[in-house]
Design an enzyme around this catalytic site. Structure first.
Site, PDB file in Angstrom:
ATOM      1  NE  ARG A 211      72.553  17.854  75.302  1.00 24.20           N
ATOM      2  CZ  ARG A 211      72.551  17.841  73.966  1.00 24.20           C
ATOM      3  NH1 ARG A 211      73.209  16.906  73.315  1.00 24.20           N
ATOM      4  NH2 ARG A 211      71.907  18.765  73.282  1.00 24.20           N
ATOM      5  CG  PHE A 227      80.142   7.059  71.417  1.00 27.88           C
ATOM      6  CD1 PHE A 227      81.056   6.745  70.420  1.00 27.88           C
ATOM      7  CD2 PHE A 227      79.509   6.019  72.094  1.00 27.88           C
ATOM      8  CE1 PHE A 227      81.326   5.406  70.087  1.00 27.88           C
ATOM      9  CE2 PHE A 227      79.775   4.692  71.772  1.00 27.88           C
ATOM     10  CZ  PHE A 227      80.671   4.383  70.770  1.00 27.88           C
ATOM     11  CG  ASP A 249      84.352  11.788  71.406  1.00 24.82           C
ATOM     12  OD1 ASP A 249      83.102  11.869  71.382  1.00 24.82           O
ATOM     13  OD2 ASP A 249      85.060  11.848  70.374  1.00 24.82           O
ATOM     14  CG  ASP A 300      74.345   9.977  71.671  1.00 22.89           C
ATOM     15  OD1 ASP A 300      73.689   9.417  70.772  1.00 22.89           O
ATOM     16  OD2 ASP A 300      74.459  11.217  71.751  1.00 22.89           O
ATOM     17  CB  CYS A 340      71.465   8.891  65.613  1.00 25.38           C
ATOM     18  SG  CYS A 340      73.228   8.796  65.321  1.00 25.38           S
TER      19      CYS A 340
END
Ligand code: SAH
Length: 395
Positions: A211, A227, A249, A300, A340
């Protein structure tokens, strides 16, 4: 203490100090053990290999506590492990003064199934294995001693607990609820953390450095943050001087929280921020239809592939959003893209991004490889710990 006897040849992973023993490696259990009990691990020829936590419901039948056959697994053991994990963070100057910090990163800190994140003087504890569950009180005592924290809240509601035959457990283990939400400052940005209802323990601490990196890239740029959750990347982009930040989102509550986070930072130019509640897969197509373009795009997404069984479907989803991302990128722009997913390794992820760029007709290159922050270490004997991988691509 019961003894877990391995199949012949199945002791090899323990010599590499890998902390998991799968059901297929186990020959038999000598004696009785219940979920979470400590068992001694024996090779087929009787050599003692260490001690671990027995988990009869899980395919990971045992998670190793120690490769030292003489080490006693008791409260003092957990005090040592927790203190060592906390000391590792204290030894890293880059983590000094971080109010949101992962103190224990499970296997990579020698504590399988144990996550502990500190937000100010509250620690949020997440136990995800039968062994960790058994030692809850030891962990609480060890955390109080190692950190002097005022409060410990349990967020043991991760879906993976089901695999260990455990139900959800949440609530205060030490101290009482602070008045209002927990506030932290992350690299100059104030953020509220919903430790009781937010994702994971409330926040994605692993992306802290990334970030900040986005903030350093953002000056004068039009930014698209996909996201966005509670707006961590978006706020760093604004702080870094972005010309505009569109954040997407699908969760209304996450966006409400993101807007609230922005209002905690009155010095940031709120008029440059736009929040969109939408499915990213659809929104990216719509933006393309509208002829939009961005200088800097963040992707992300959540874990599309929690395990190898989901890899193929996940690969298609990563390909789709990255292809759309490249198409929306202005010439000379930067795409910051993450996975992830444990089930998608770095090599495969890079291949997916390469094929997305190719199909988008973009001549792209990797300018940086990105990973989790230093408080999310990856034990060298536990490559599975490297779940977060990112690529910064210019195209
Ligand atoms: N980048 C964030 C963390 C992202 S977590 C940070 O730094 O804090 C993933 C987010 O994706 C969650 O907020 C979830 O609500 C959202 N999400 C999941 N599927 C989505 C979809 N199909 N479209 C849009 N958002 C989605």
């Amino acid at each position: 203490m019961a003894e877990l006897i391995l199949q012949a040849g199945k002791e090899r992973s323990l010599f590499r100090r890998h902390p998991w023993l799968f059901d297929s490696a186990v020959h038999s259990l000598r004696g009785r053990a219940r979920a979470g009990d400590t068992v001694t691990i024996l090779a087929h020829d009787g050599r003692v290999l260490g001690k671990g936590a027995y988990s009869p419901h899980s395919r990971i039948r045992c998670r190793m506590w120690s490769f030292d056959a003489d080490e006693v697994i008791d409260d003092a053991f957990f005090k040592r492990r927790v203190a060592a994990a906390v000391a590792r963070r204290q030894a890293l100057p880059e983590l000094a003064g971080q109010e949101g910090l992962r103190l224990i990163h499970a296997e990579s800190d020698g504590l399988p199934g144990v996550i502990a994140d500190r937000y100010g003087d509250t620690v949020v504890l997440q136990l995800t294995s039968a062994g960790a569950e058994k030692w809850r009180q030891a962990m609480v005592g060890a955390l109080i001693q190692a950190t002097g924290c005022a409060r410990i809240y349990e967020r043991s509601d991760a879906g993976t607990r089901k695999l260990e035959g455990l139900t959800a457990a949440t609530g205060w283990l030490h101290g009482e609820a602070p008045a209002g939400e927990i506030r932290i400052v992350e690299n100059g940005v104030r953020l509220g953390v919903d430790y009781a209802h937010g994702h994971k323990t409330g926040f994605y601490l692993d992306q802290r450095d990334n970030r900040a990196r986005l903030g350093h890239l953002a000056a004068g740029k039009s930014v698209l943050n996909c996201f966005c959750y509670t707006g961590g990347f978006s706020l760093q982009a604004l702080r870094g001087g972005a010309a505009s930040v569109l954040s997407i989102d699908s969760s209304g509550p996450a966006l409400d929280h993101a807007r609230a986070n922005l209002s905690l930072n009155p010095e940031l130019p709120a008029e440059r921020a736009e929040w969109l509640e939408a499915d990213v897969f659809q929104a990216l197509r719509d933006l393309r239809q509208e002829g939009c373009g961005f200088d800097l795009i963040v992707l992300d997404p959540p874990k599309f592939a929690p395990s190898a069984a989901h890899t193929q479907r996940a690969a298609r989803a990563y390909k789709d959003i990255n292809l759309l991302g490249f198409r929306l990128l202005n010439p000379g722009g930067l795409l910051m893209t993450y996975s992830c997913s444990g089930g998608v390794g770095l090599e495969l992820f890079q291949k997916i991004i390469a094929s997305a760029a190719l199909d988008a007709g973009r001549d792209a290159r990797i300018v940086a490889r990105l990973s989790g922050a230093a408080d999310h270490p990856v034990a060298l004997d536990f490559p599975e710990g490297e779940y977060l991988k990112g690529l910064l691509c210019s195209a």
